[in-house]
Design a protein around this motif. Structure first.
Motif, PDB file in Angstrom:
ATOM      1  N   LYS A  46      27.732  39.395  18.771  1.00 39.16           N
ATOM      2  CA  LYS A  46      29.126  39.083  18.468  1.00 39.16           C
ATOM      3  C   LYS A  46      29.122  38.085  17.305  1.00 39.16           C
ATOM      4  N   GLU A  52      37.534  38.787  11.624  1.00 35.96           N
ATOM      5  CA  GLU A  52      36.853  40.072  11.471  1.00 35.96           C
ATOM      6  C   GLU A  52      37.369  40.862  10.276  1.00 35.96           C
ATOM      7  N   TYR A  57      32.716  38.425   7.058  1.00 39.69           N
ATOM      8  CA  TYR A  57      32.469  39.105   8.332  1.00 39.69           C
ATOM      9  C   TYR A  57      31.933  40.514   8.079  1.00 39.69           C
ATOM     10  N   ARG A  61      28.363  41.875   9.201  1.00 41.59           N
ATOM     11  CA  ARG A  61      28.350  43.051  10.079  1.00 41.59           C
ATOM     12  C   ARG A  61      27.492  44.165   9.491  1.00 41.59           C
ATOM     13  N   ASN A  73      32.751  42.946  20.057  1.00 45.98           N
ATOM     14  CA  ASN A  73      33.756  41.885  20.004  1.00 45.98           C
ATOM     15  C   ASN A  73      34.125  41.395  21.400  1.00 45.98           C
ATOM     16  N   THR A  80      25.490  35.482  20.112  1.00 42.48           N
ATOM     17  CA  THR A  80      26.657  35.255  19.276  1.00 42.48           C
ATOM     18  C   THR A  80      26.227  34.478  18.044  1.00 42.48           C
TER      19      THR A  80
END
Length: 161
Positions: A46, A52, A57, A61, A73, A80
């Protein structure tokens, strides 16, 4: 293009040129960007601390996905990645004879840490930063300058990851 009909002198020339190019690239510190060695069983992950929908982000990702790490999520994450203290700075590097800024230095800094499933730190907070200098034309409009800065900050985010 090398063919079998070319003289040995020409072939040696090309091989020497290739060797010289390789040595030059190696001596200047050039290397291909590689994905980090991430232990198996690290994911799913996460990402916290940033929206996001932000470009950072998405860059993080995509980098994790390239390392075959699943992004979630919810509370099913094994780890995390917490992003914090994201800062953009701009400093004047030089001014022209008229006293107008001719060059800026942009600095992007962020701190991150990794938590386990129970919320315990498994890494100390790590701070990373990158900087870029860019010249400002005396006839550049403010809007154009802002767009150029935004593009530079985006490339800096990519460099941080």
């Amino acid at each position: 293009m090398l063919t079998t009909k070319q003289s040995p002198i020409r072939i040696n020339f090309y091989l020497g040129l290739l060797l010289l190019l390789s040595i030059t690239l190696a001596s200047c510190g050039f290397h291909l960007k590689q994905s980090a060695a991430i232990p198996t069983g690290f994911g799913p992950v996460k990402i916290a601390g940033i929206s996001e929908y932000s470009s950072l982000y998405k860059i993080i990702r995509n980098a994790l996905r390239q390392s075959d790490i699943q992004i979630v999520n919810d509370d099913t994450a094994n780890h995390t990645v917490v992003i914090g203290n994201l800062k953009n700075e701009r400093h004047v590097l030089s001014v022209n004879s008229a006293g107008k800024v001719s060059e800026y230095e942009l600095i992007k800094t962020l701190t991150f840490r990794v938590l386990d499933r129970n919320g315990r730190d498994i890494t100390d907070p790590q701070t990373i930063s990158t900087n870029r200098a860019y010249s400002v034309s005396s006839n550049t409009e403010t809007v154009g300058e802002s767009l150029e800065e935004a593009d530079i900050y985006l490339s800096m985010e990519e460099a941080l990851v």
